[in-house]
Design a protein around this motif. Sequence first.
Motif, PDB file in Angstrom:
ATOM      1  N   SER A 284       0.836  -1.207   0.000  1.00  0.00           N
ATOM      2  CA  SER A 284       0.000   0.000   0.000  1.00  0.00           C
ATOM      3  C   SER A 284       0.868   1.254   0.000  1.00  0.00           C
ATOM      4  CB  SER A 284      -0.935   0.000   1.214  1.00  0.00           C
ATOM      5  OG  SER A 284      -1.813  -1.100   1.180  1.00  0.00           O
ATOM      6  N   ILE A 285       1.947   1.250   0.823  1.00  0.00           N
ATOM      7  CA  ILE A 285       2.823   2.412   0.893  1.00  0.00           C
ATOM      8  C   ILE A 285       3.526   2.658  -0.441  1.00  0.00           C
ATOM      9  CG2 ILE A 285       4.945   3.309   1.948  1.00  0.00           C
ATOM     10  CD1 ILE A 285       4.069   1.910   4.544  1.00  0.00           C
ATOM     11  N   PHE A 286       4.094   1.594  -1.021  1.00  0.00           N
ATOM     12  CA  PHE A 286       4.802   1.746  -2.299  1.00  0.00           C
ATOM     13  C   PHE A 286       3.846   2.150  -3.410  1.00  0.00           C
ATOM     14  CE2 PHE A 286       8.364  -0.474  -0.326  1.00  0.00           C
ATOM     15  CZ  PHE A 286       9.442   0.116  -0.959  1.00  0.00           C
ATOM     16  N   THR A 287       2.622   1.623  -3.392  1.00  0.00           N
ATOM     17  CA  THR A 287       1.636   2.000  -4.402  1.00  0.00           C
ATOM     18  C   THR A 287       1.276   3.473  -4.291  1.00  0.00           C
ATOM     19  OG1 THR A 287       0.706  -0.245  -4.361  1.00  0.00           O
ATOM     20  CG2 THR A 287      -0.660   1.484  -5.324  1.00  0.00           C
ATOM     21  N   PHE A 288       1.079   3.946  -3.048  1.00  0.00           N
ATOM     22  CA  PHE A 288       0.753   5.357  -2.837  1.00  0.00           C
ATOM     23  C   PHE A 288       1.906   6.257  -3.289  1.00  0.00           C
ATOM     24  CE2 PHE A 288       1.048   9.109  -0.075  1.00  0.00           C
ATOM     25  CZ  PHE A 288      -0.146   9.741  -0.403  1.00  0.00           C
ATOM     26  N   VAL A 289       3.153   5.897  -2.927  1.00  0.00           N
ATOM     27  CA  VAL A 289       4.311   6.699  -3.311  1.00  0.00           C
ATOM     28  C   VAL A 289       4.459   6.740  -4.836  1.00  0.00           C
ATOM     29  CG1 VAL A 289       6.835   6.836  -3.211  1.00  0.00           C
ATOM     30  CG2 VAL A 289       5.526   6.327  -1.135  1.00  0.00           C
ATOM     31  N   ALA A 290       4.277   5.563  -5.493  1.00  0.00           N
ATOM     32  CA  ALA A 290       4.406   5.506  -6.947  1.00  0.00           C
ATOM     33  C   ALA A 290       3.332   6.354  -7.619  1.00  0.00           C
ATOM     34  CB  ALA A 290       4.311   4.062  -7.422  1.00  0.00           C
ATOM     35  N   ALA A 291       2.097   6.287  -7.100  1.00  0.00           N
ATOM     36  CA  ALA A 291       1.002   7.077  -7.678  1.00  0.00           C
ATOM     37  C   ALA A 291       1.248   8.567  -7.483  1.00  0.00           C
ATOM     38  CB  ALA A 291      -0.322   6.658  -7.052  1.00  0.00           C
ATOM     39  N   LEU A 292       1.730   8.948  -6.294  1.00  0.00           N
ATOM     40  CA  LEU A 292       2.010  10.357  -6.021  1.00  0.00           C
ATOM     41  C   LEU A 292       3.136  10.876  -6.907  1.00  0.00           C
ATOM     42  CD1 LEU A 292       1.435  12.831  -4.247  1.00  0.00           C
ATOM     43  CD2 LEU A 292       3.121  11.937  -2.601  1.00  0.00           C
ATOM     44  N   PHE A 293       4.202  10.082  -7.045  1.00  0.00           N
ATOM     45  CA  PHE A 293       5.326  10.478  -7.896  1.00  0.00           C
ATOM     46  C   PHE A 293       4.878  10.640  -9.345  1.00  0.00           C
ATOM     47  CE2 PHE A 293       8.836   9.228 -10.716  1.00  0.00           C
ATOM     48  CZ  PHE A 293       9.749  10.216 -10.403  1.00  0.00           C
ATOM     49  N   SER A 294       4.043   9.717  -9.813  1.00  0.00           N
ATOM     50  CA  SER A 294       3.555   9.794 -11.196  1.00  0.00           C
ATOM     51  C   SER A 294       2.708  11.042 -11.407  1.00  0.00           C
ATOM     52  CB  SER A 294       2.726   8.544 -11.527  1.00  0.00           C
ATOM     53  OG  SER A 294       3.499   7.379 -11.397  1.00  0.00           O
ATOM     54  N   ALA A 295       1.849  11.348 -10.433  1.00  0.00           N
ATOM     55  CA  ALA A 295       1.005  12.541 -10.547  1.00  0.00           C
ATOM     56  C   ALA A 295       1.844  13.810 -10.591  1.00  0.00           C
ATOM     57  CB  ALA A 295       0.020  12.585  -9.385  1.00  0.00           C
TER      58      ALA A 295
END
Length: 317
Positions: A284-295
């Motif tokens: 969940s943490i890595f998914t959130f970080v990846a989504a935030l970085f992509s945005a």
Amino acid sequence: MPLRLPNSLFVGLVLVFFSGIGFCIHSSAVLSEVGSCDPNYDDSDSKISAFCSFRKYIMQSYYEKYENLLDSDFQDFIGRELPFGMCEVLPHDLSLVLKLSILHRNLIGHGSHRHLTSSIRVNIKPKSISELPIHHCEVIIIERLPSGVFADPFELQHLLQRGVYSNIAVFGDTNLESPSFLSNRSAVEVHMDIGHNLFLRHAEEFNINVEIPLHARYQPLNENGYWEVKFGVPDLFMRCSVEGKSHDESCLYKVSEITGSKLTYGTVVWKIPSGMKVHAGIVSIFTFVAALFSAILIAATSIFYSDINSSKHLKES
């Protein structure tokens, strides 16, 4: 300037469109086909009335009465609704002339797409029965699939169109995208032709093989990363249609377990991978970080190119 498609591309798109419509209409017609019965036949007996209105597919009739597939409901349906013991011109006791036994079952393939194979032995031991009419028989195999496994109706339709089986269809929850915890059970019904005048043949033994393509659904989180899905024994039936009558007569038999026979196969188990609960937080943490970085990257790129375009317009002006 309006966009114009080349004539060849336009014709190709039209052909694909109408081919898709034709396939859907044909699939619907095949899946909705029902058996016929003489309209002048006496329907005073409730069993006979149920027999005359009975669908070609056993599972189709089941789902007209029940919403979901439960083993208890299915056994009740077999005992109360199916027209057994109504045959007047063929043997009432199937075990006197024929035996069906499952030799082995196996799950072949890798990953989330497998094939469930079954080998069924047909043993004919004709009894001295005189003046039997011309008849044609088929074996019906019903696989009640466990939760977490499904069959693709379009894939089964291709098998039917290729003539692999005389009839095959899936009933129940056919939503291909639903995860295991949001889906219900389904069942695959297979019809296989075993020929004319079965009860008039000499002693004979042969095998028929059934192979059903199956797919795994997404499983819920687990402690060890796998869910074990177990397959039960399929339900075997035989249906024989009799020719030369004033009305079409069909005899349905339920093939029960053969006394003294020995099952030569074990329980078929499919170990389907799933996420592990201990990894849920990290994922969940890595998914959130990846989504935030992509945005952020998308926003920064948009601003950068917007500034470039603005500077170009200023220079041009």
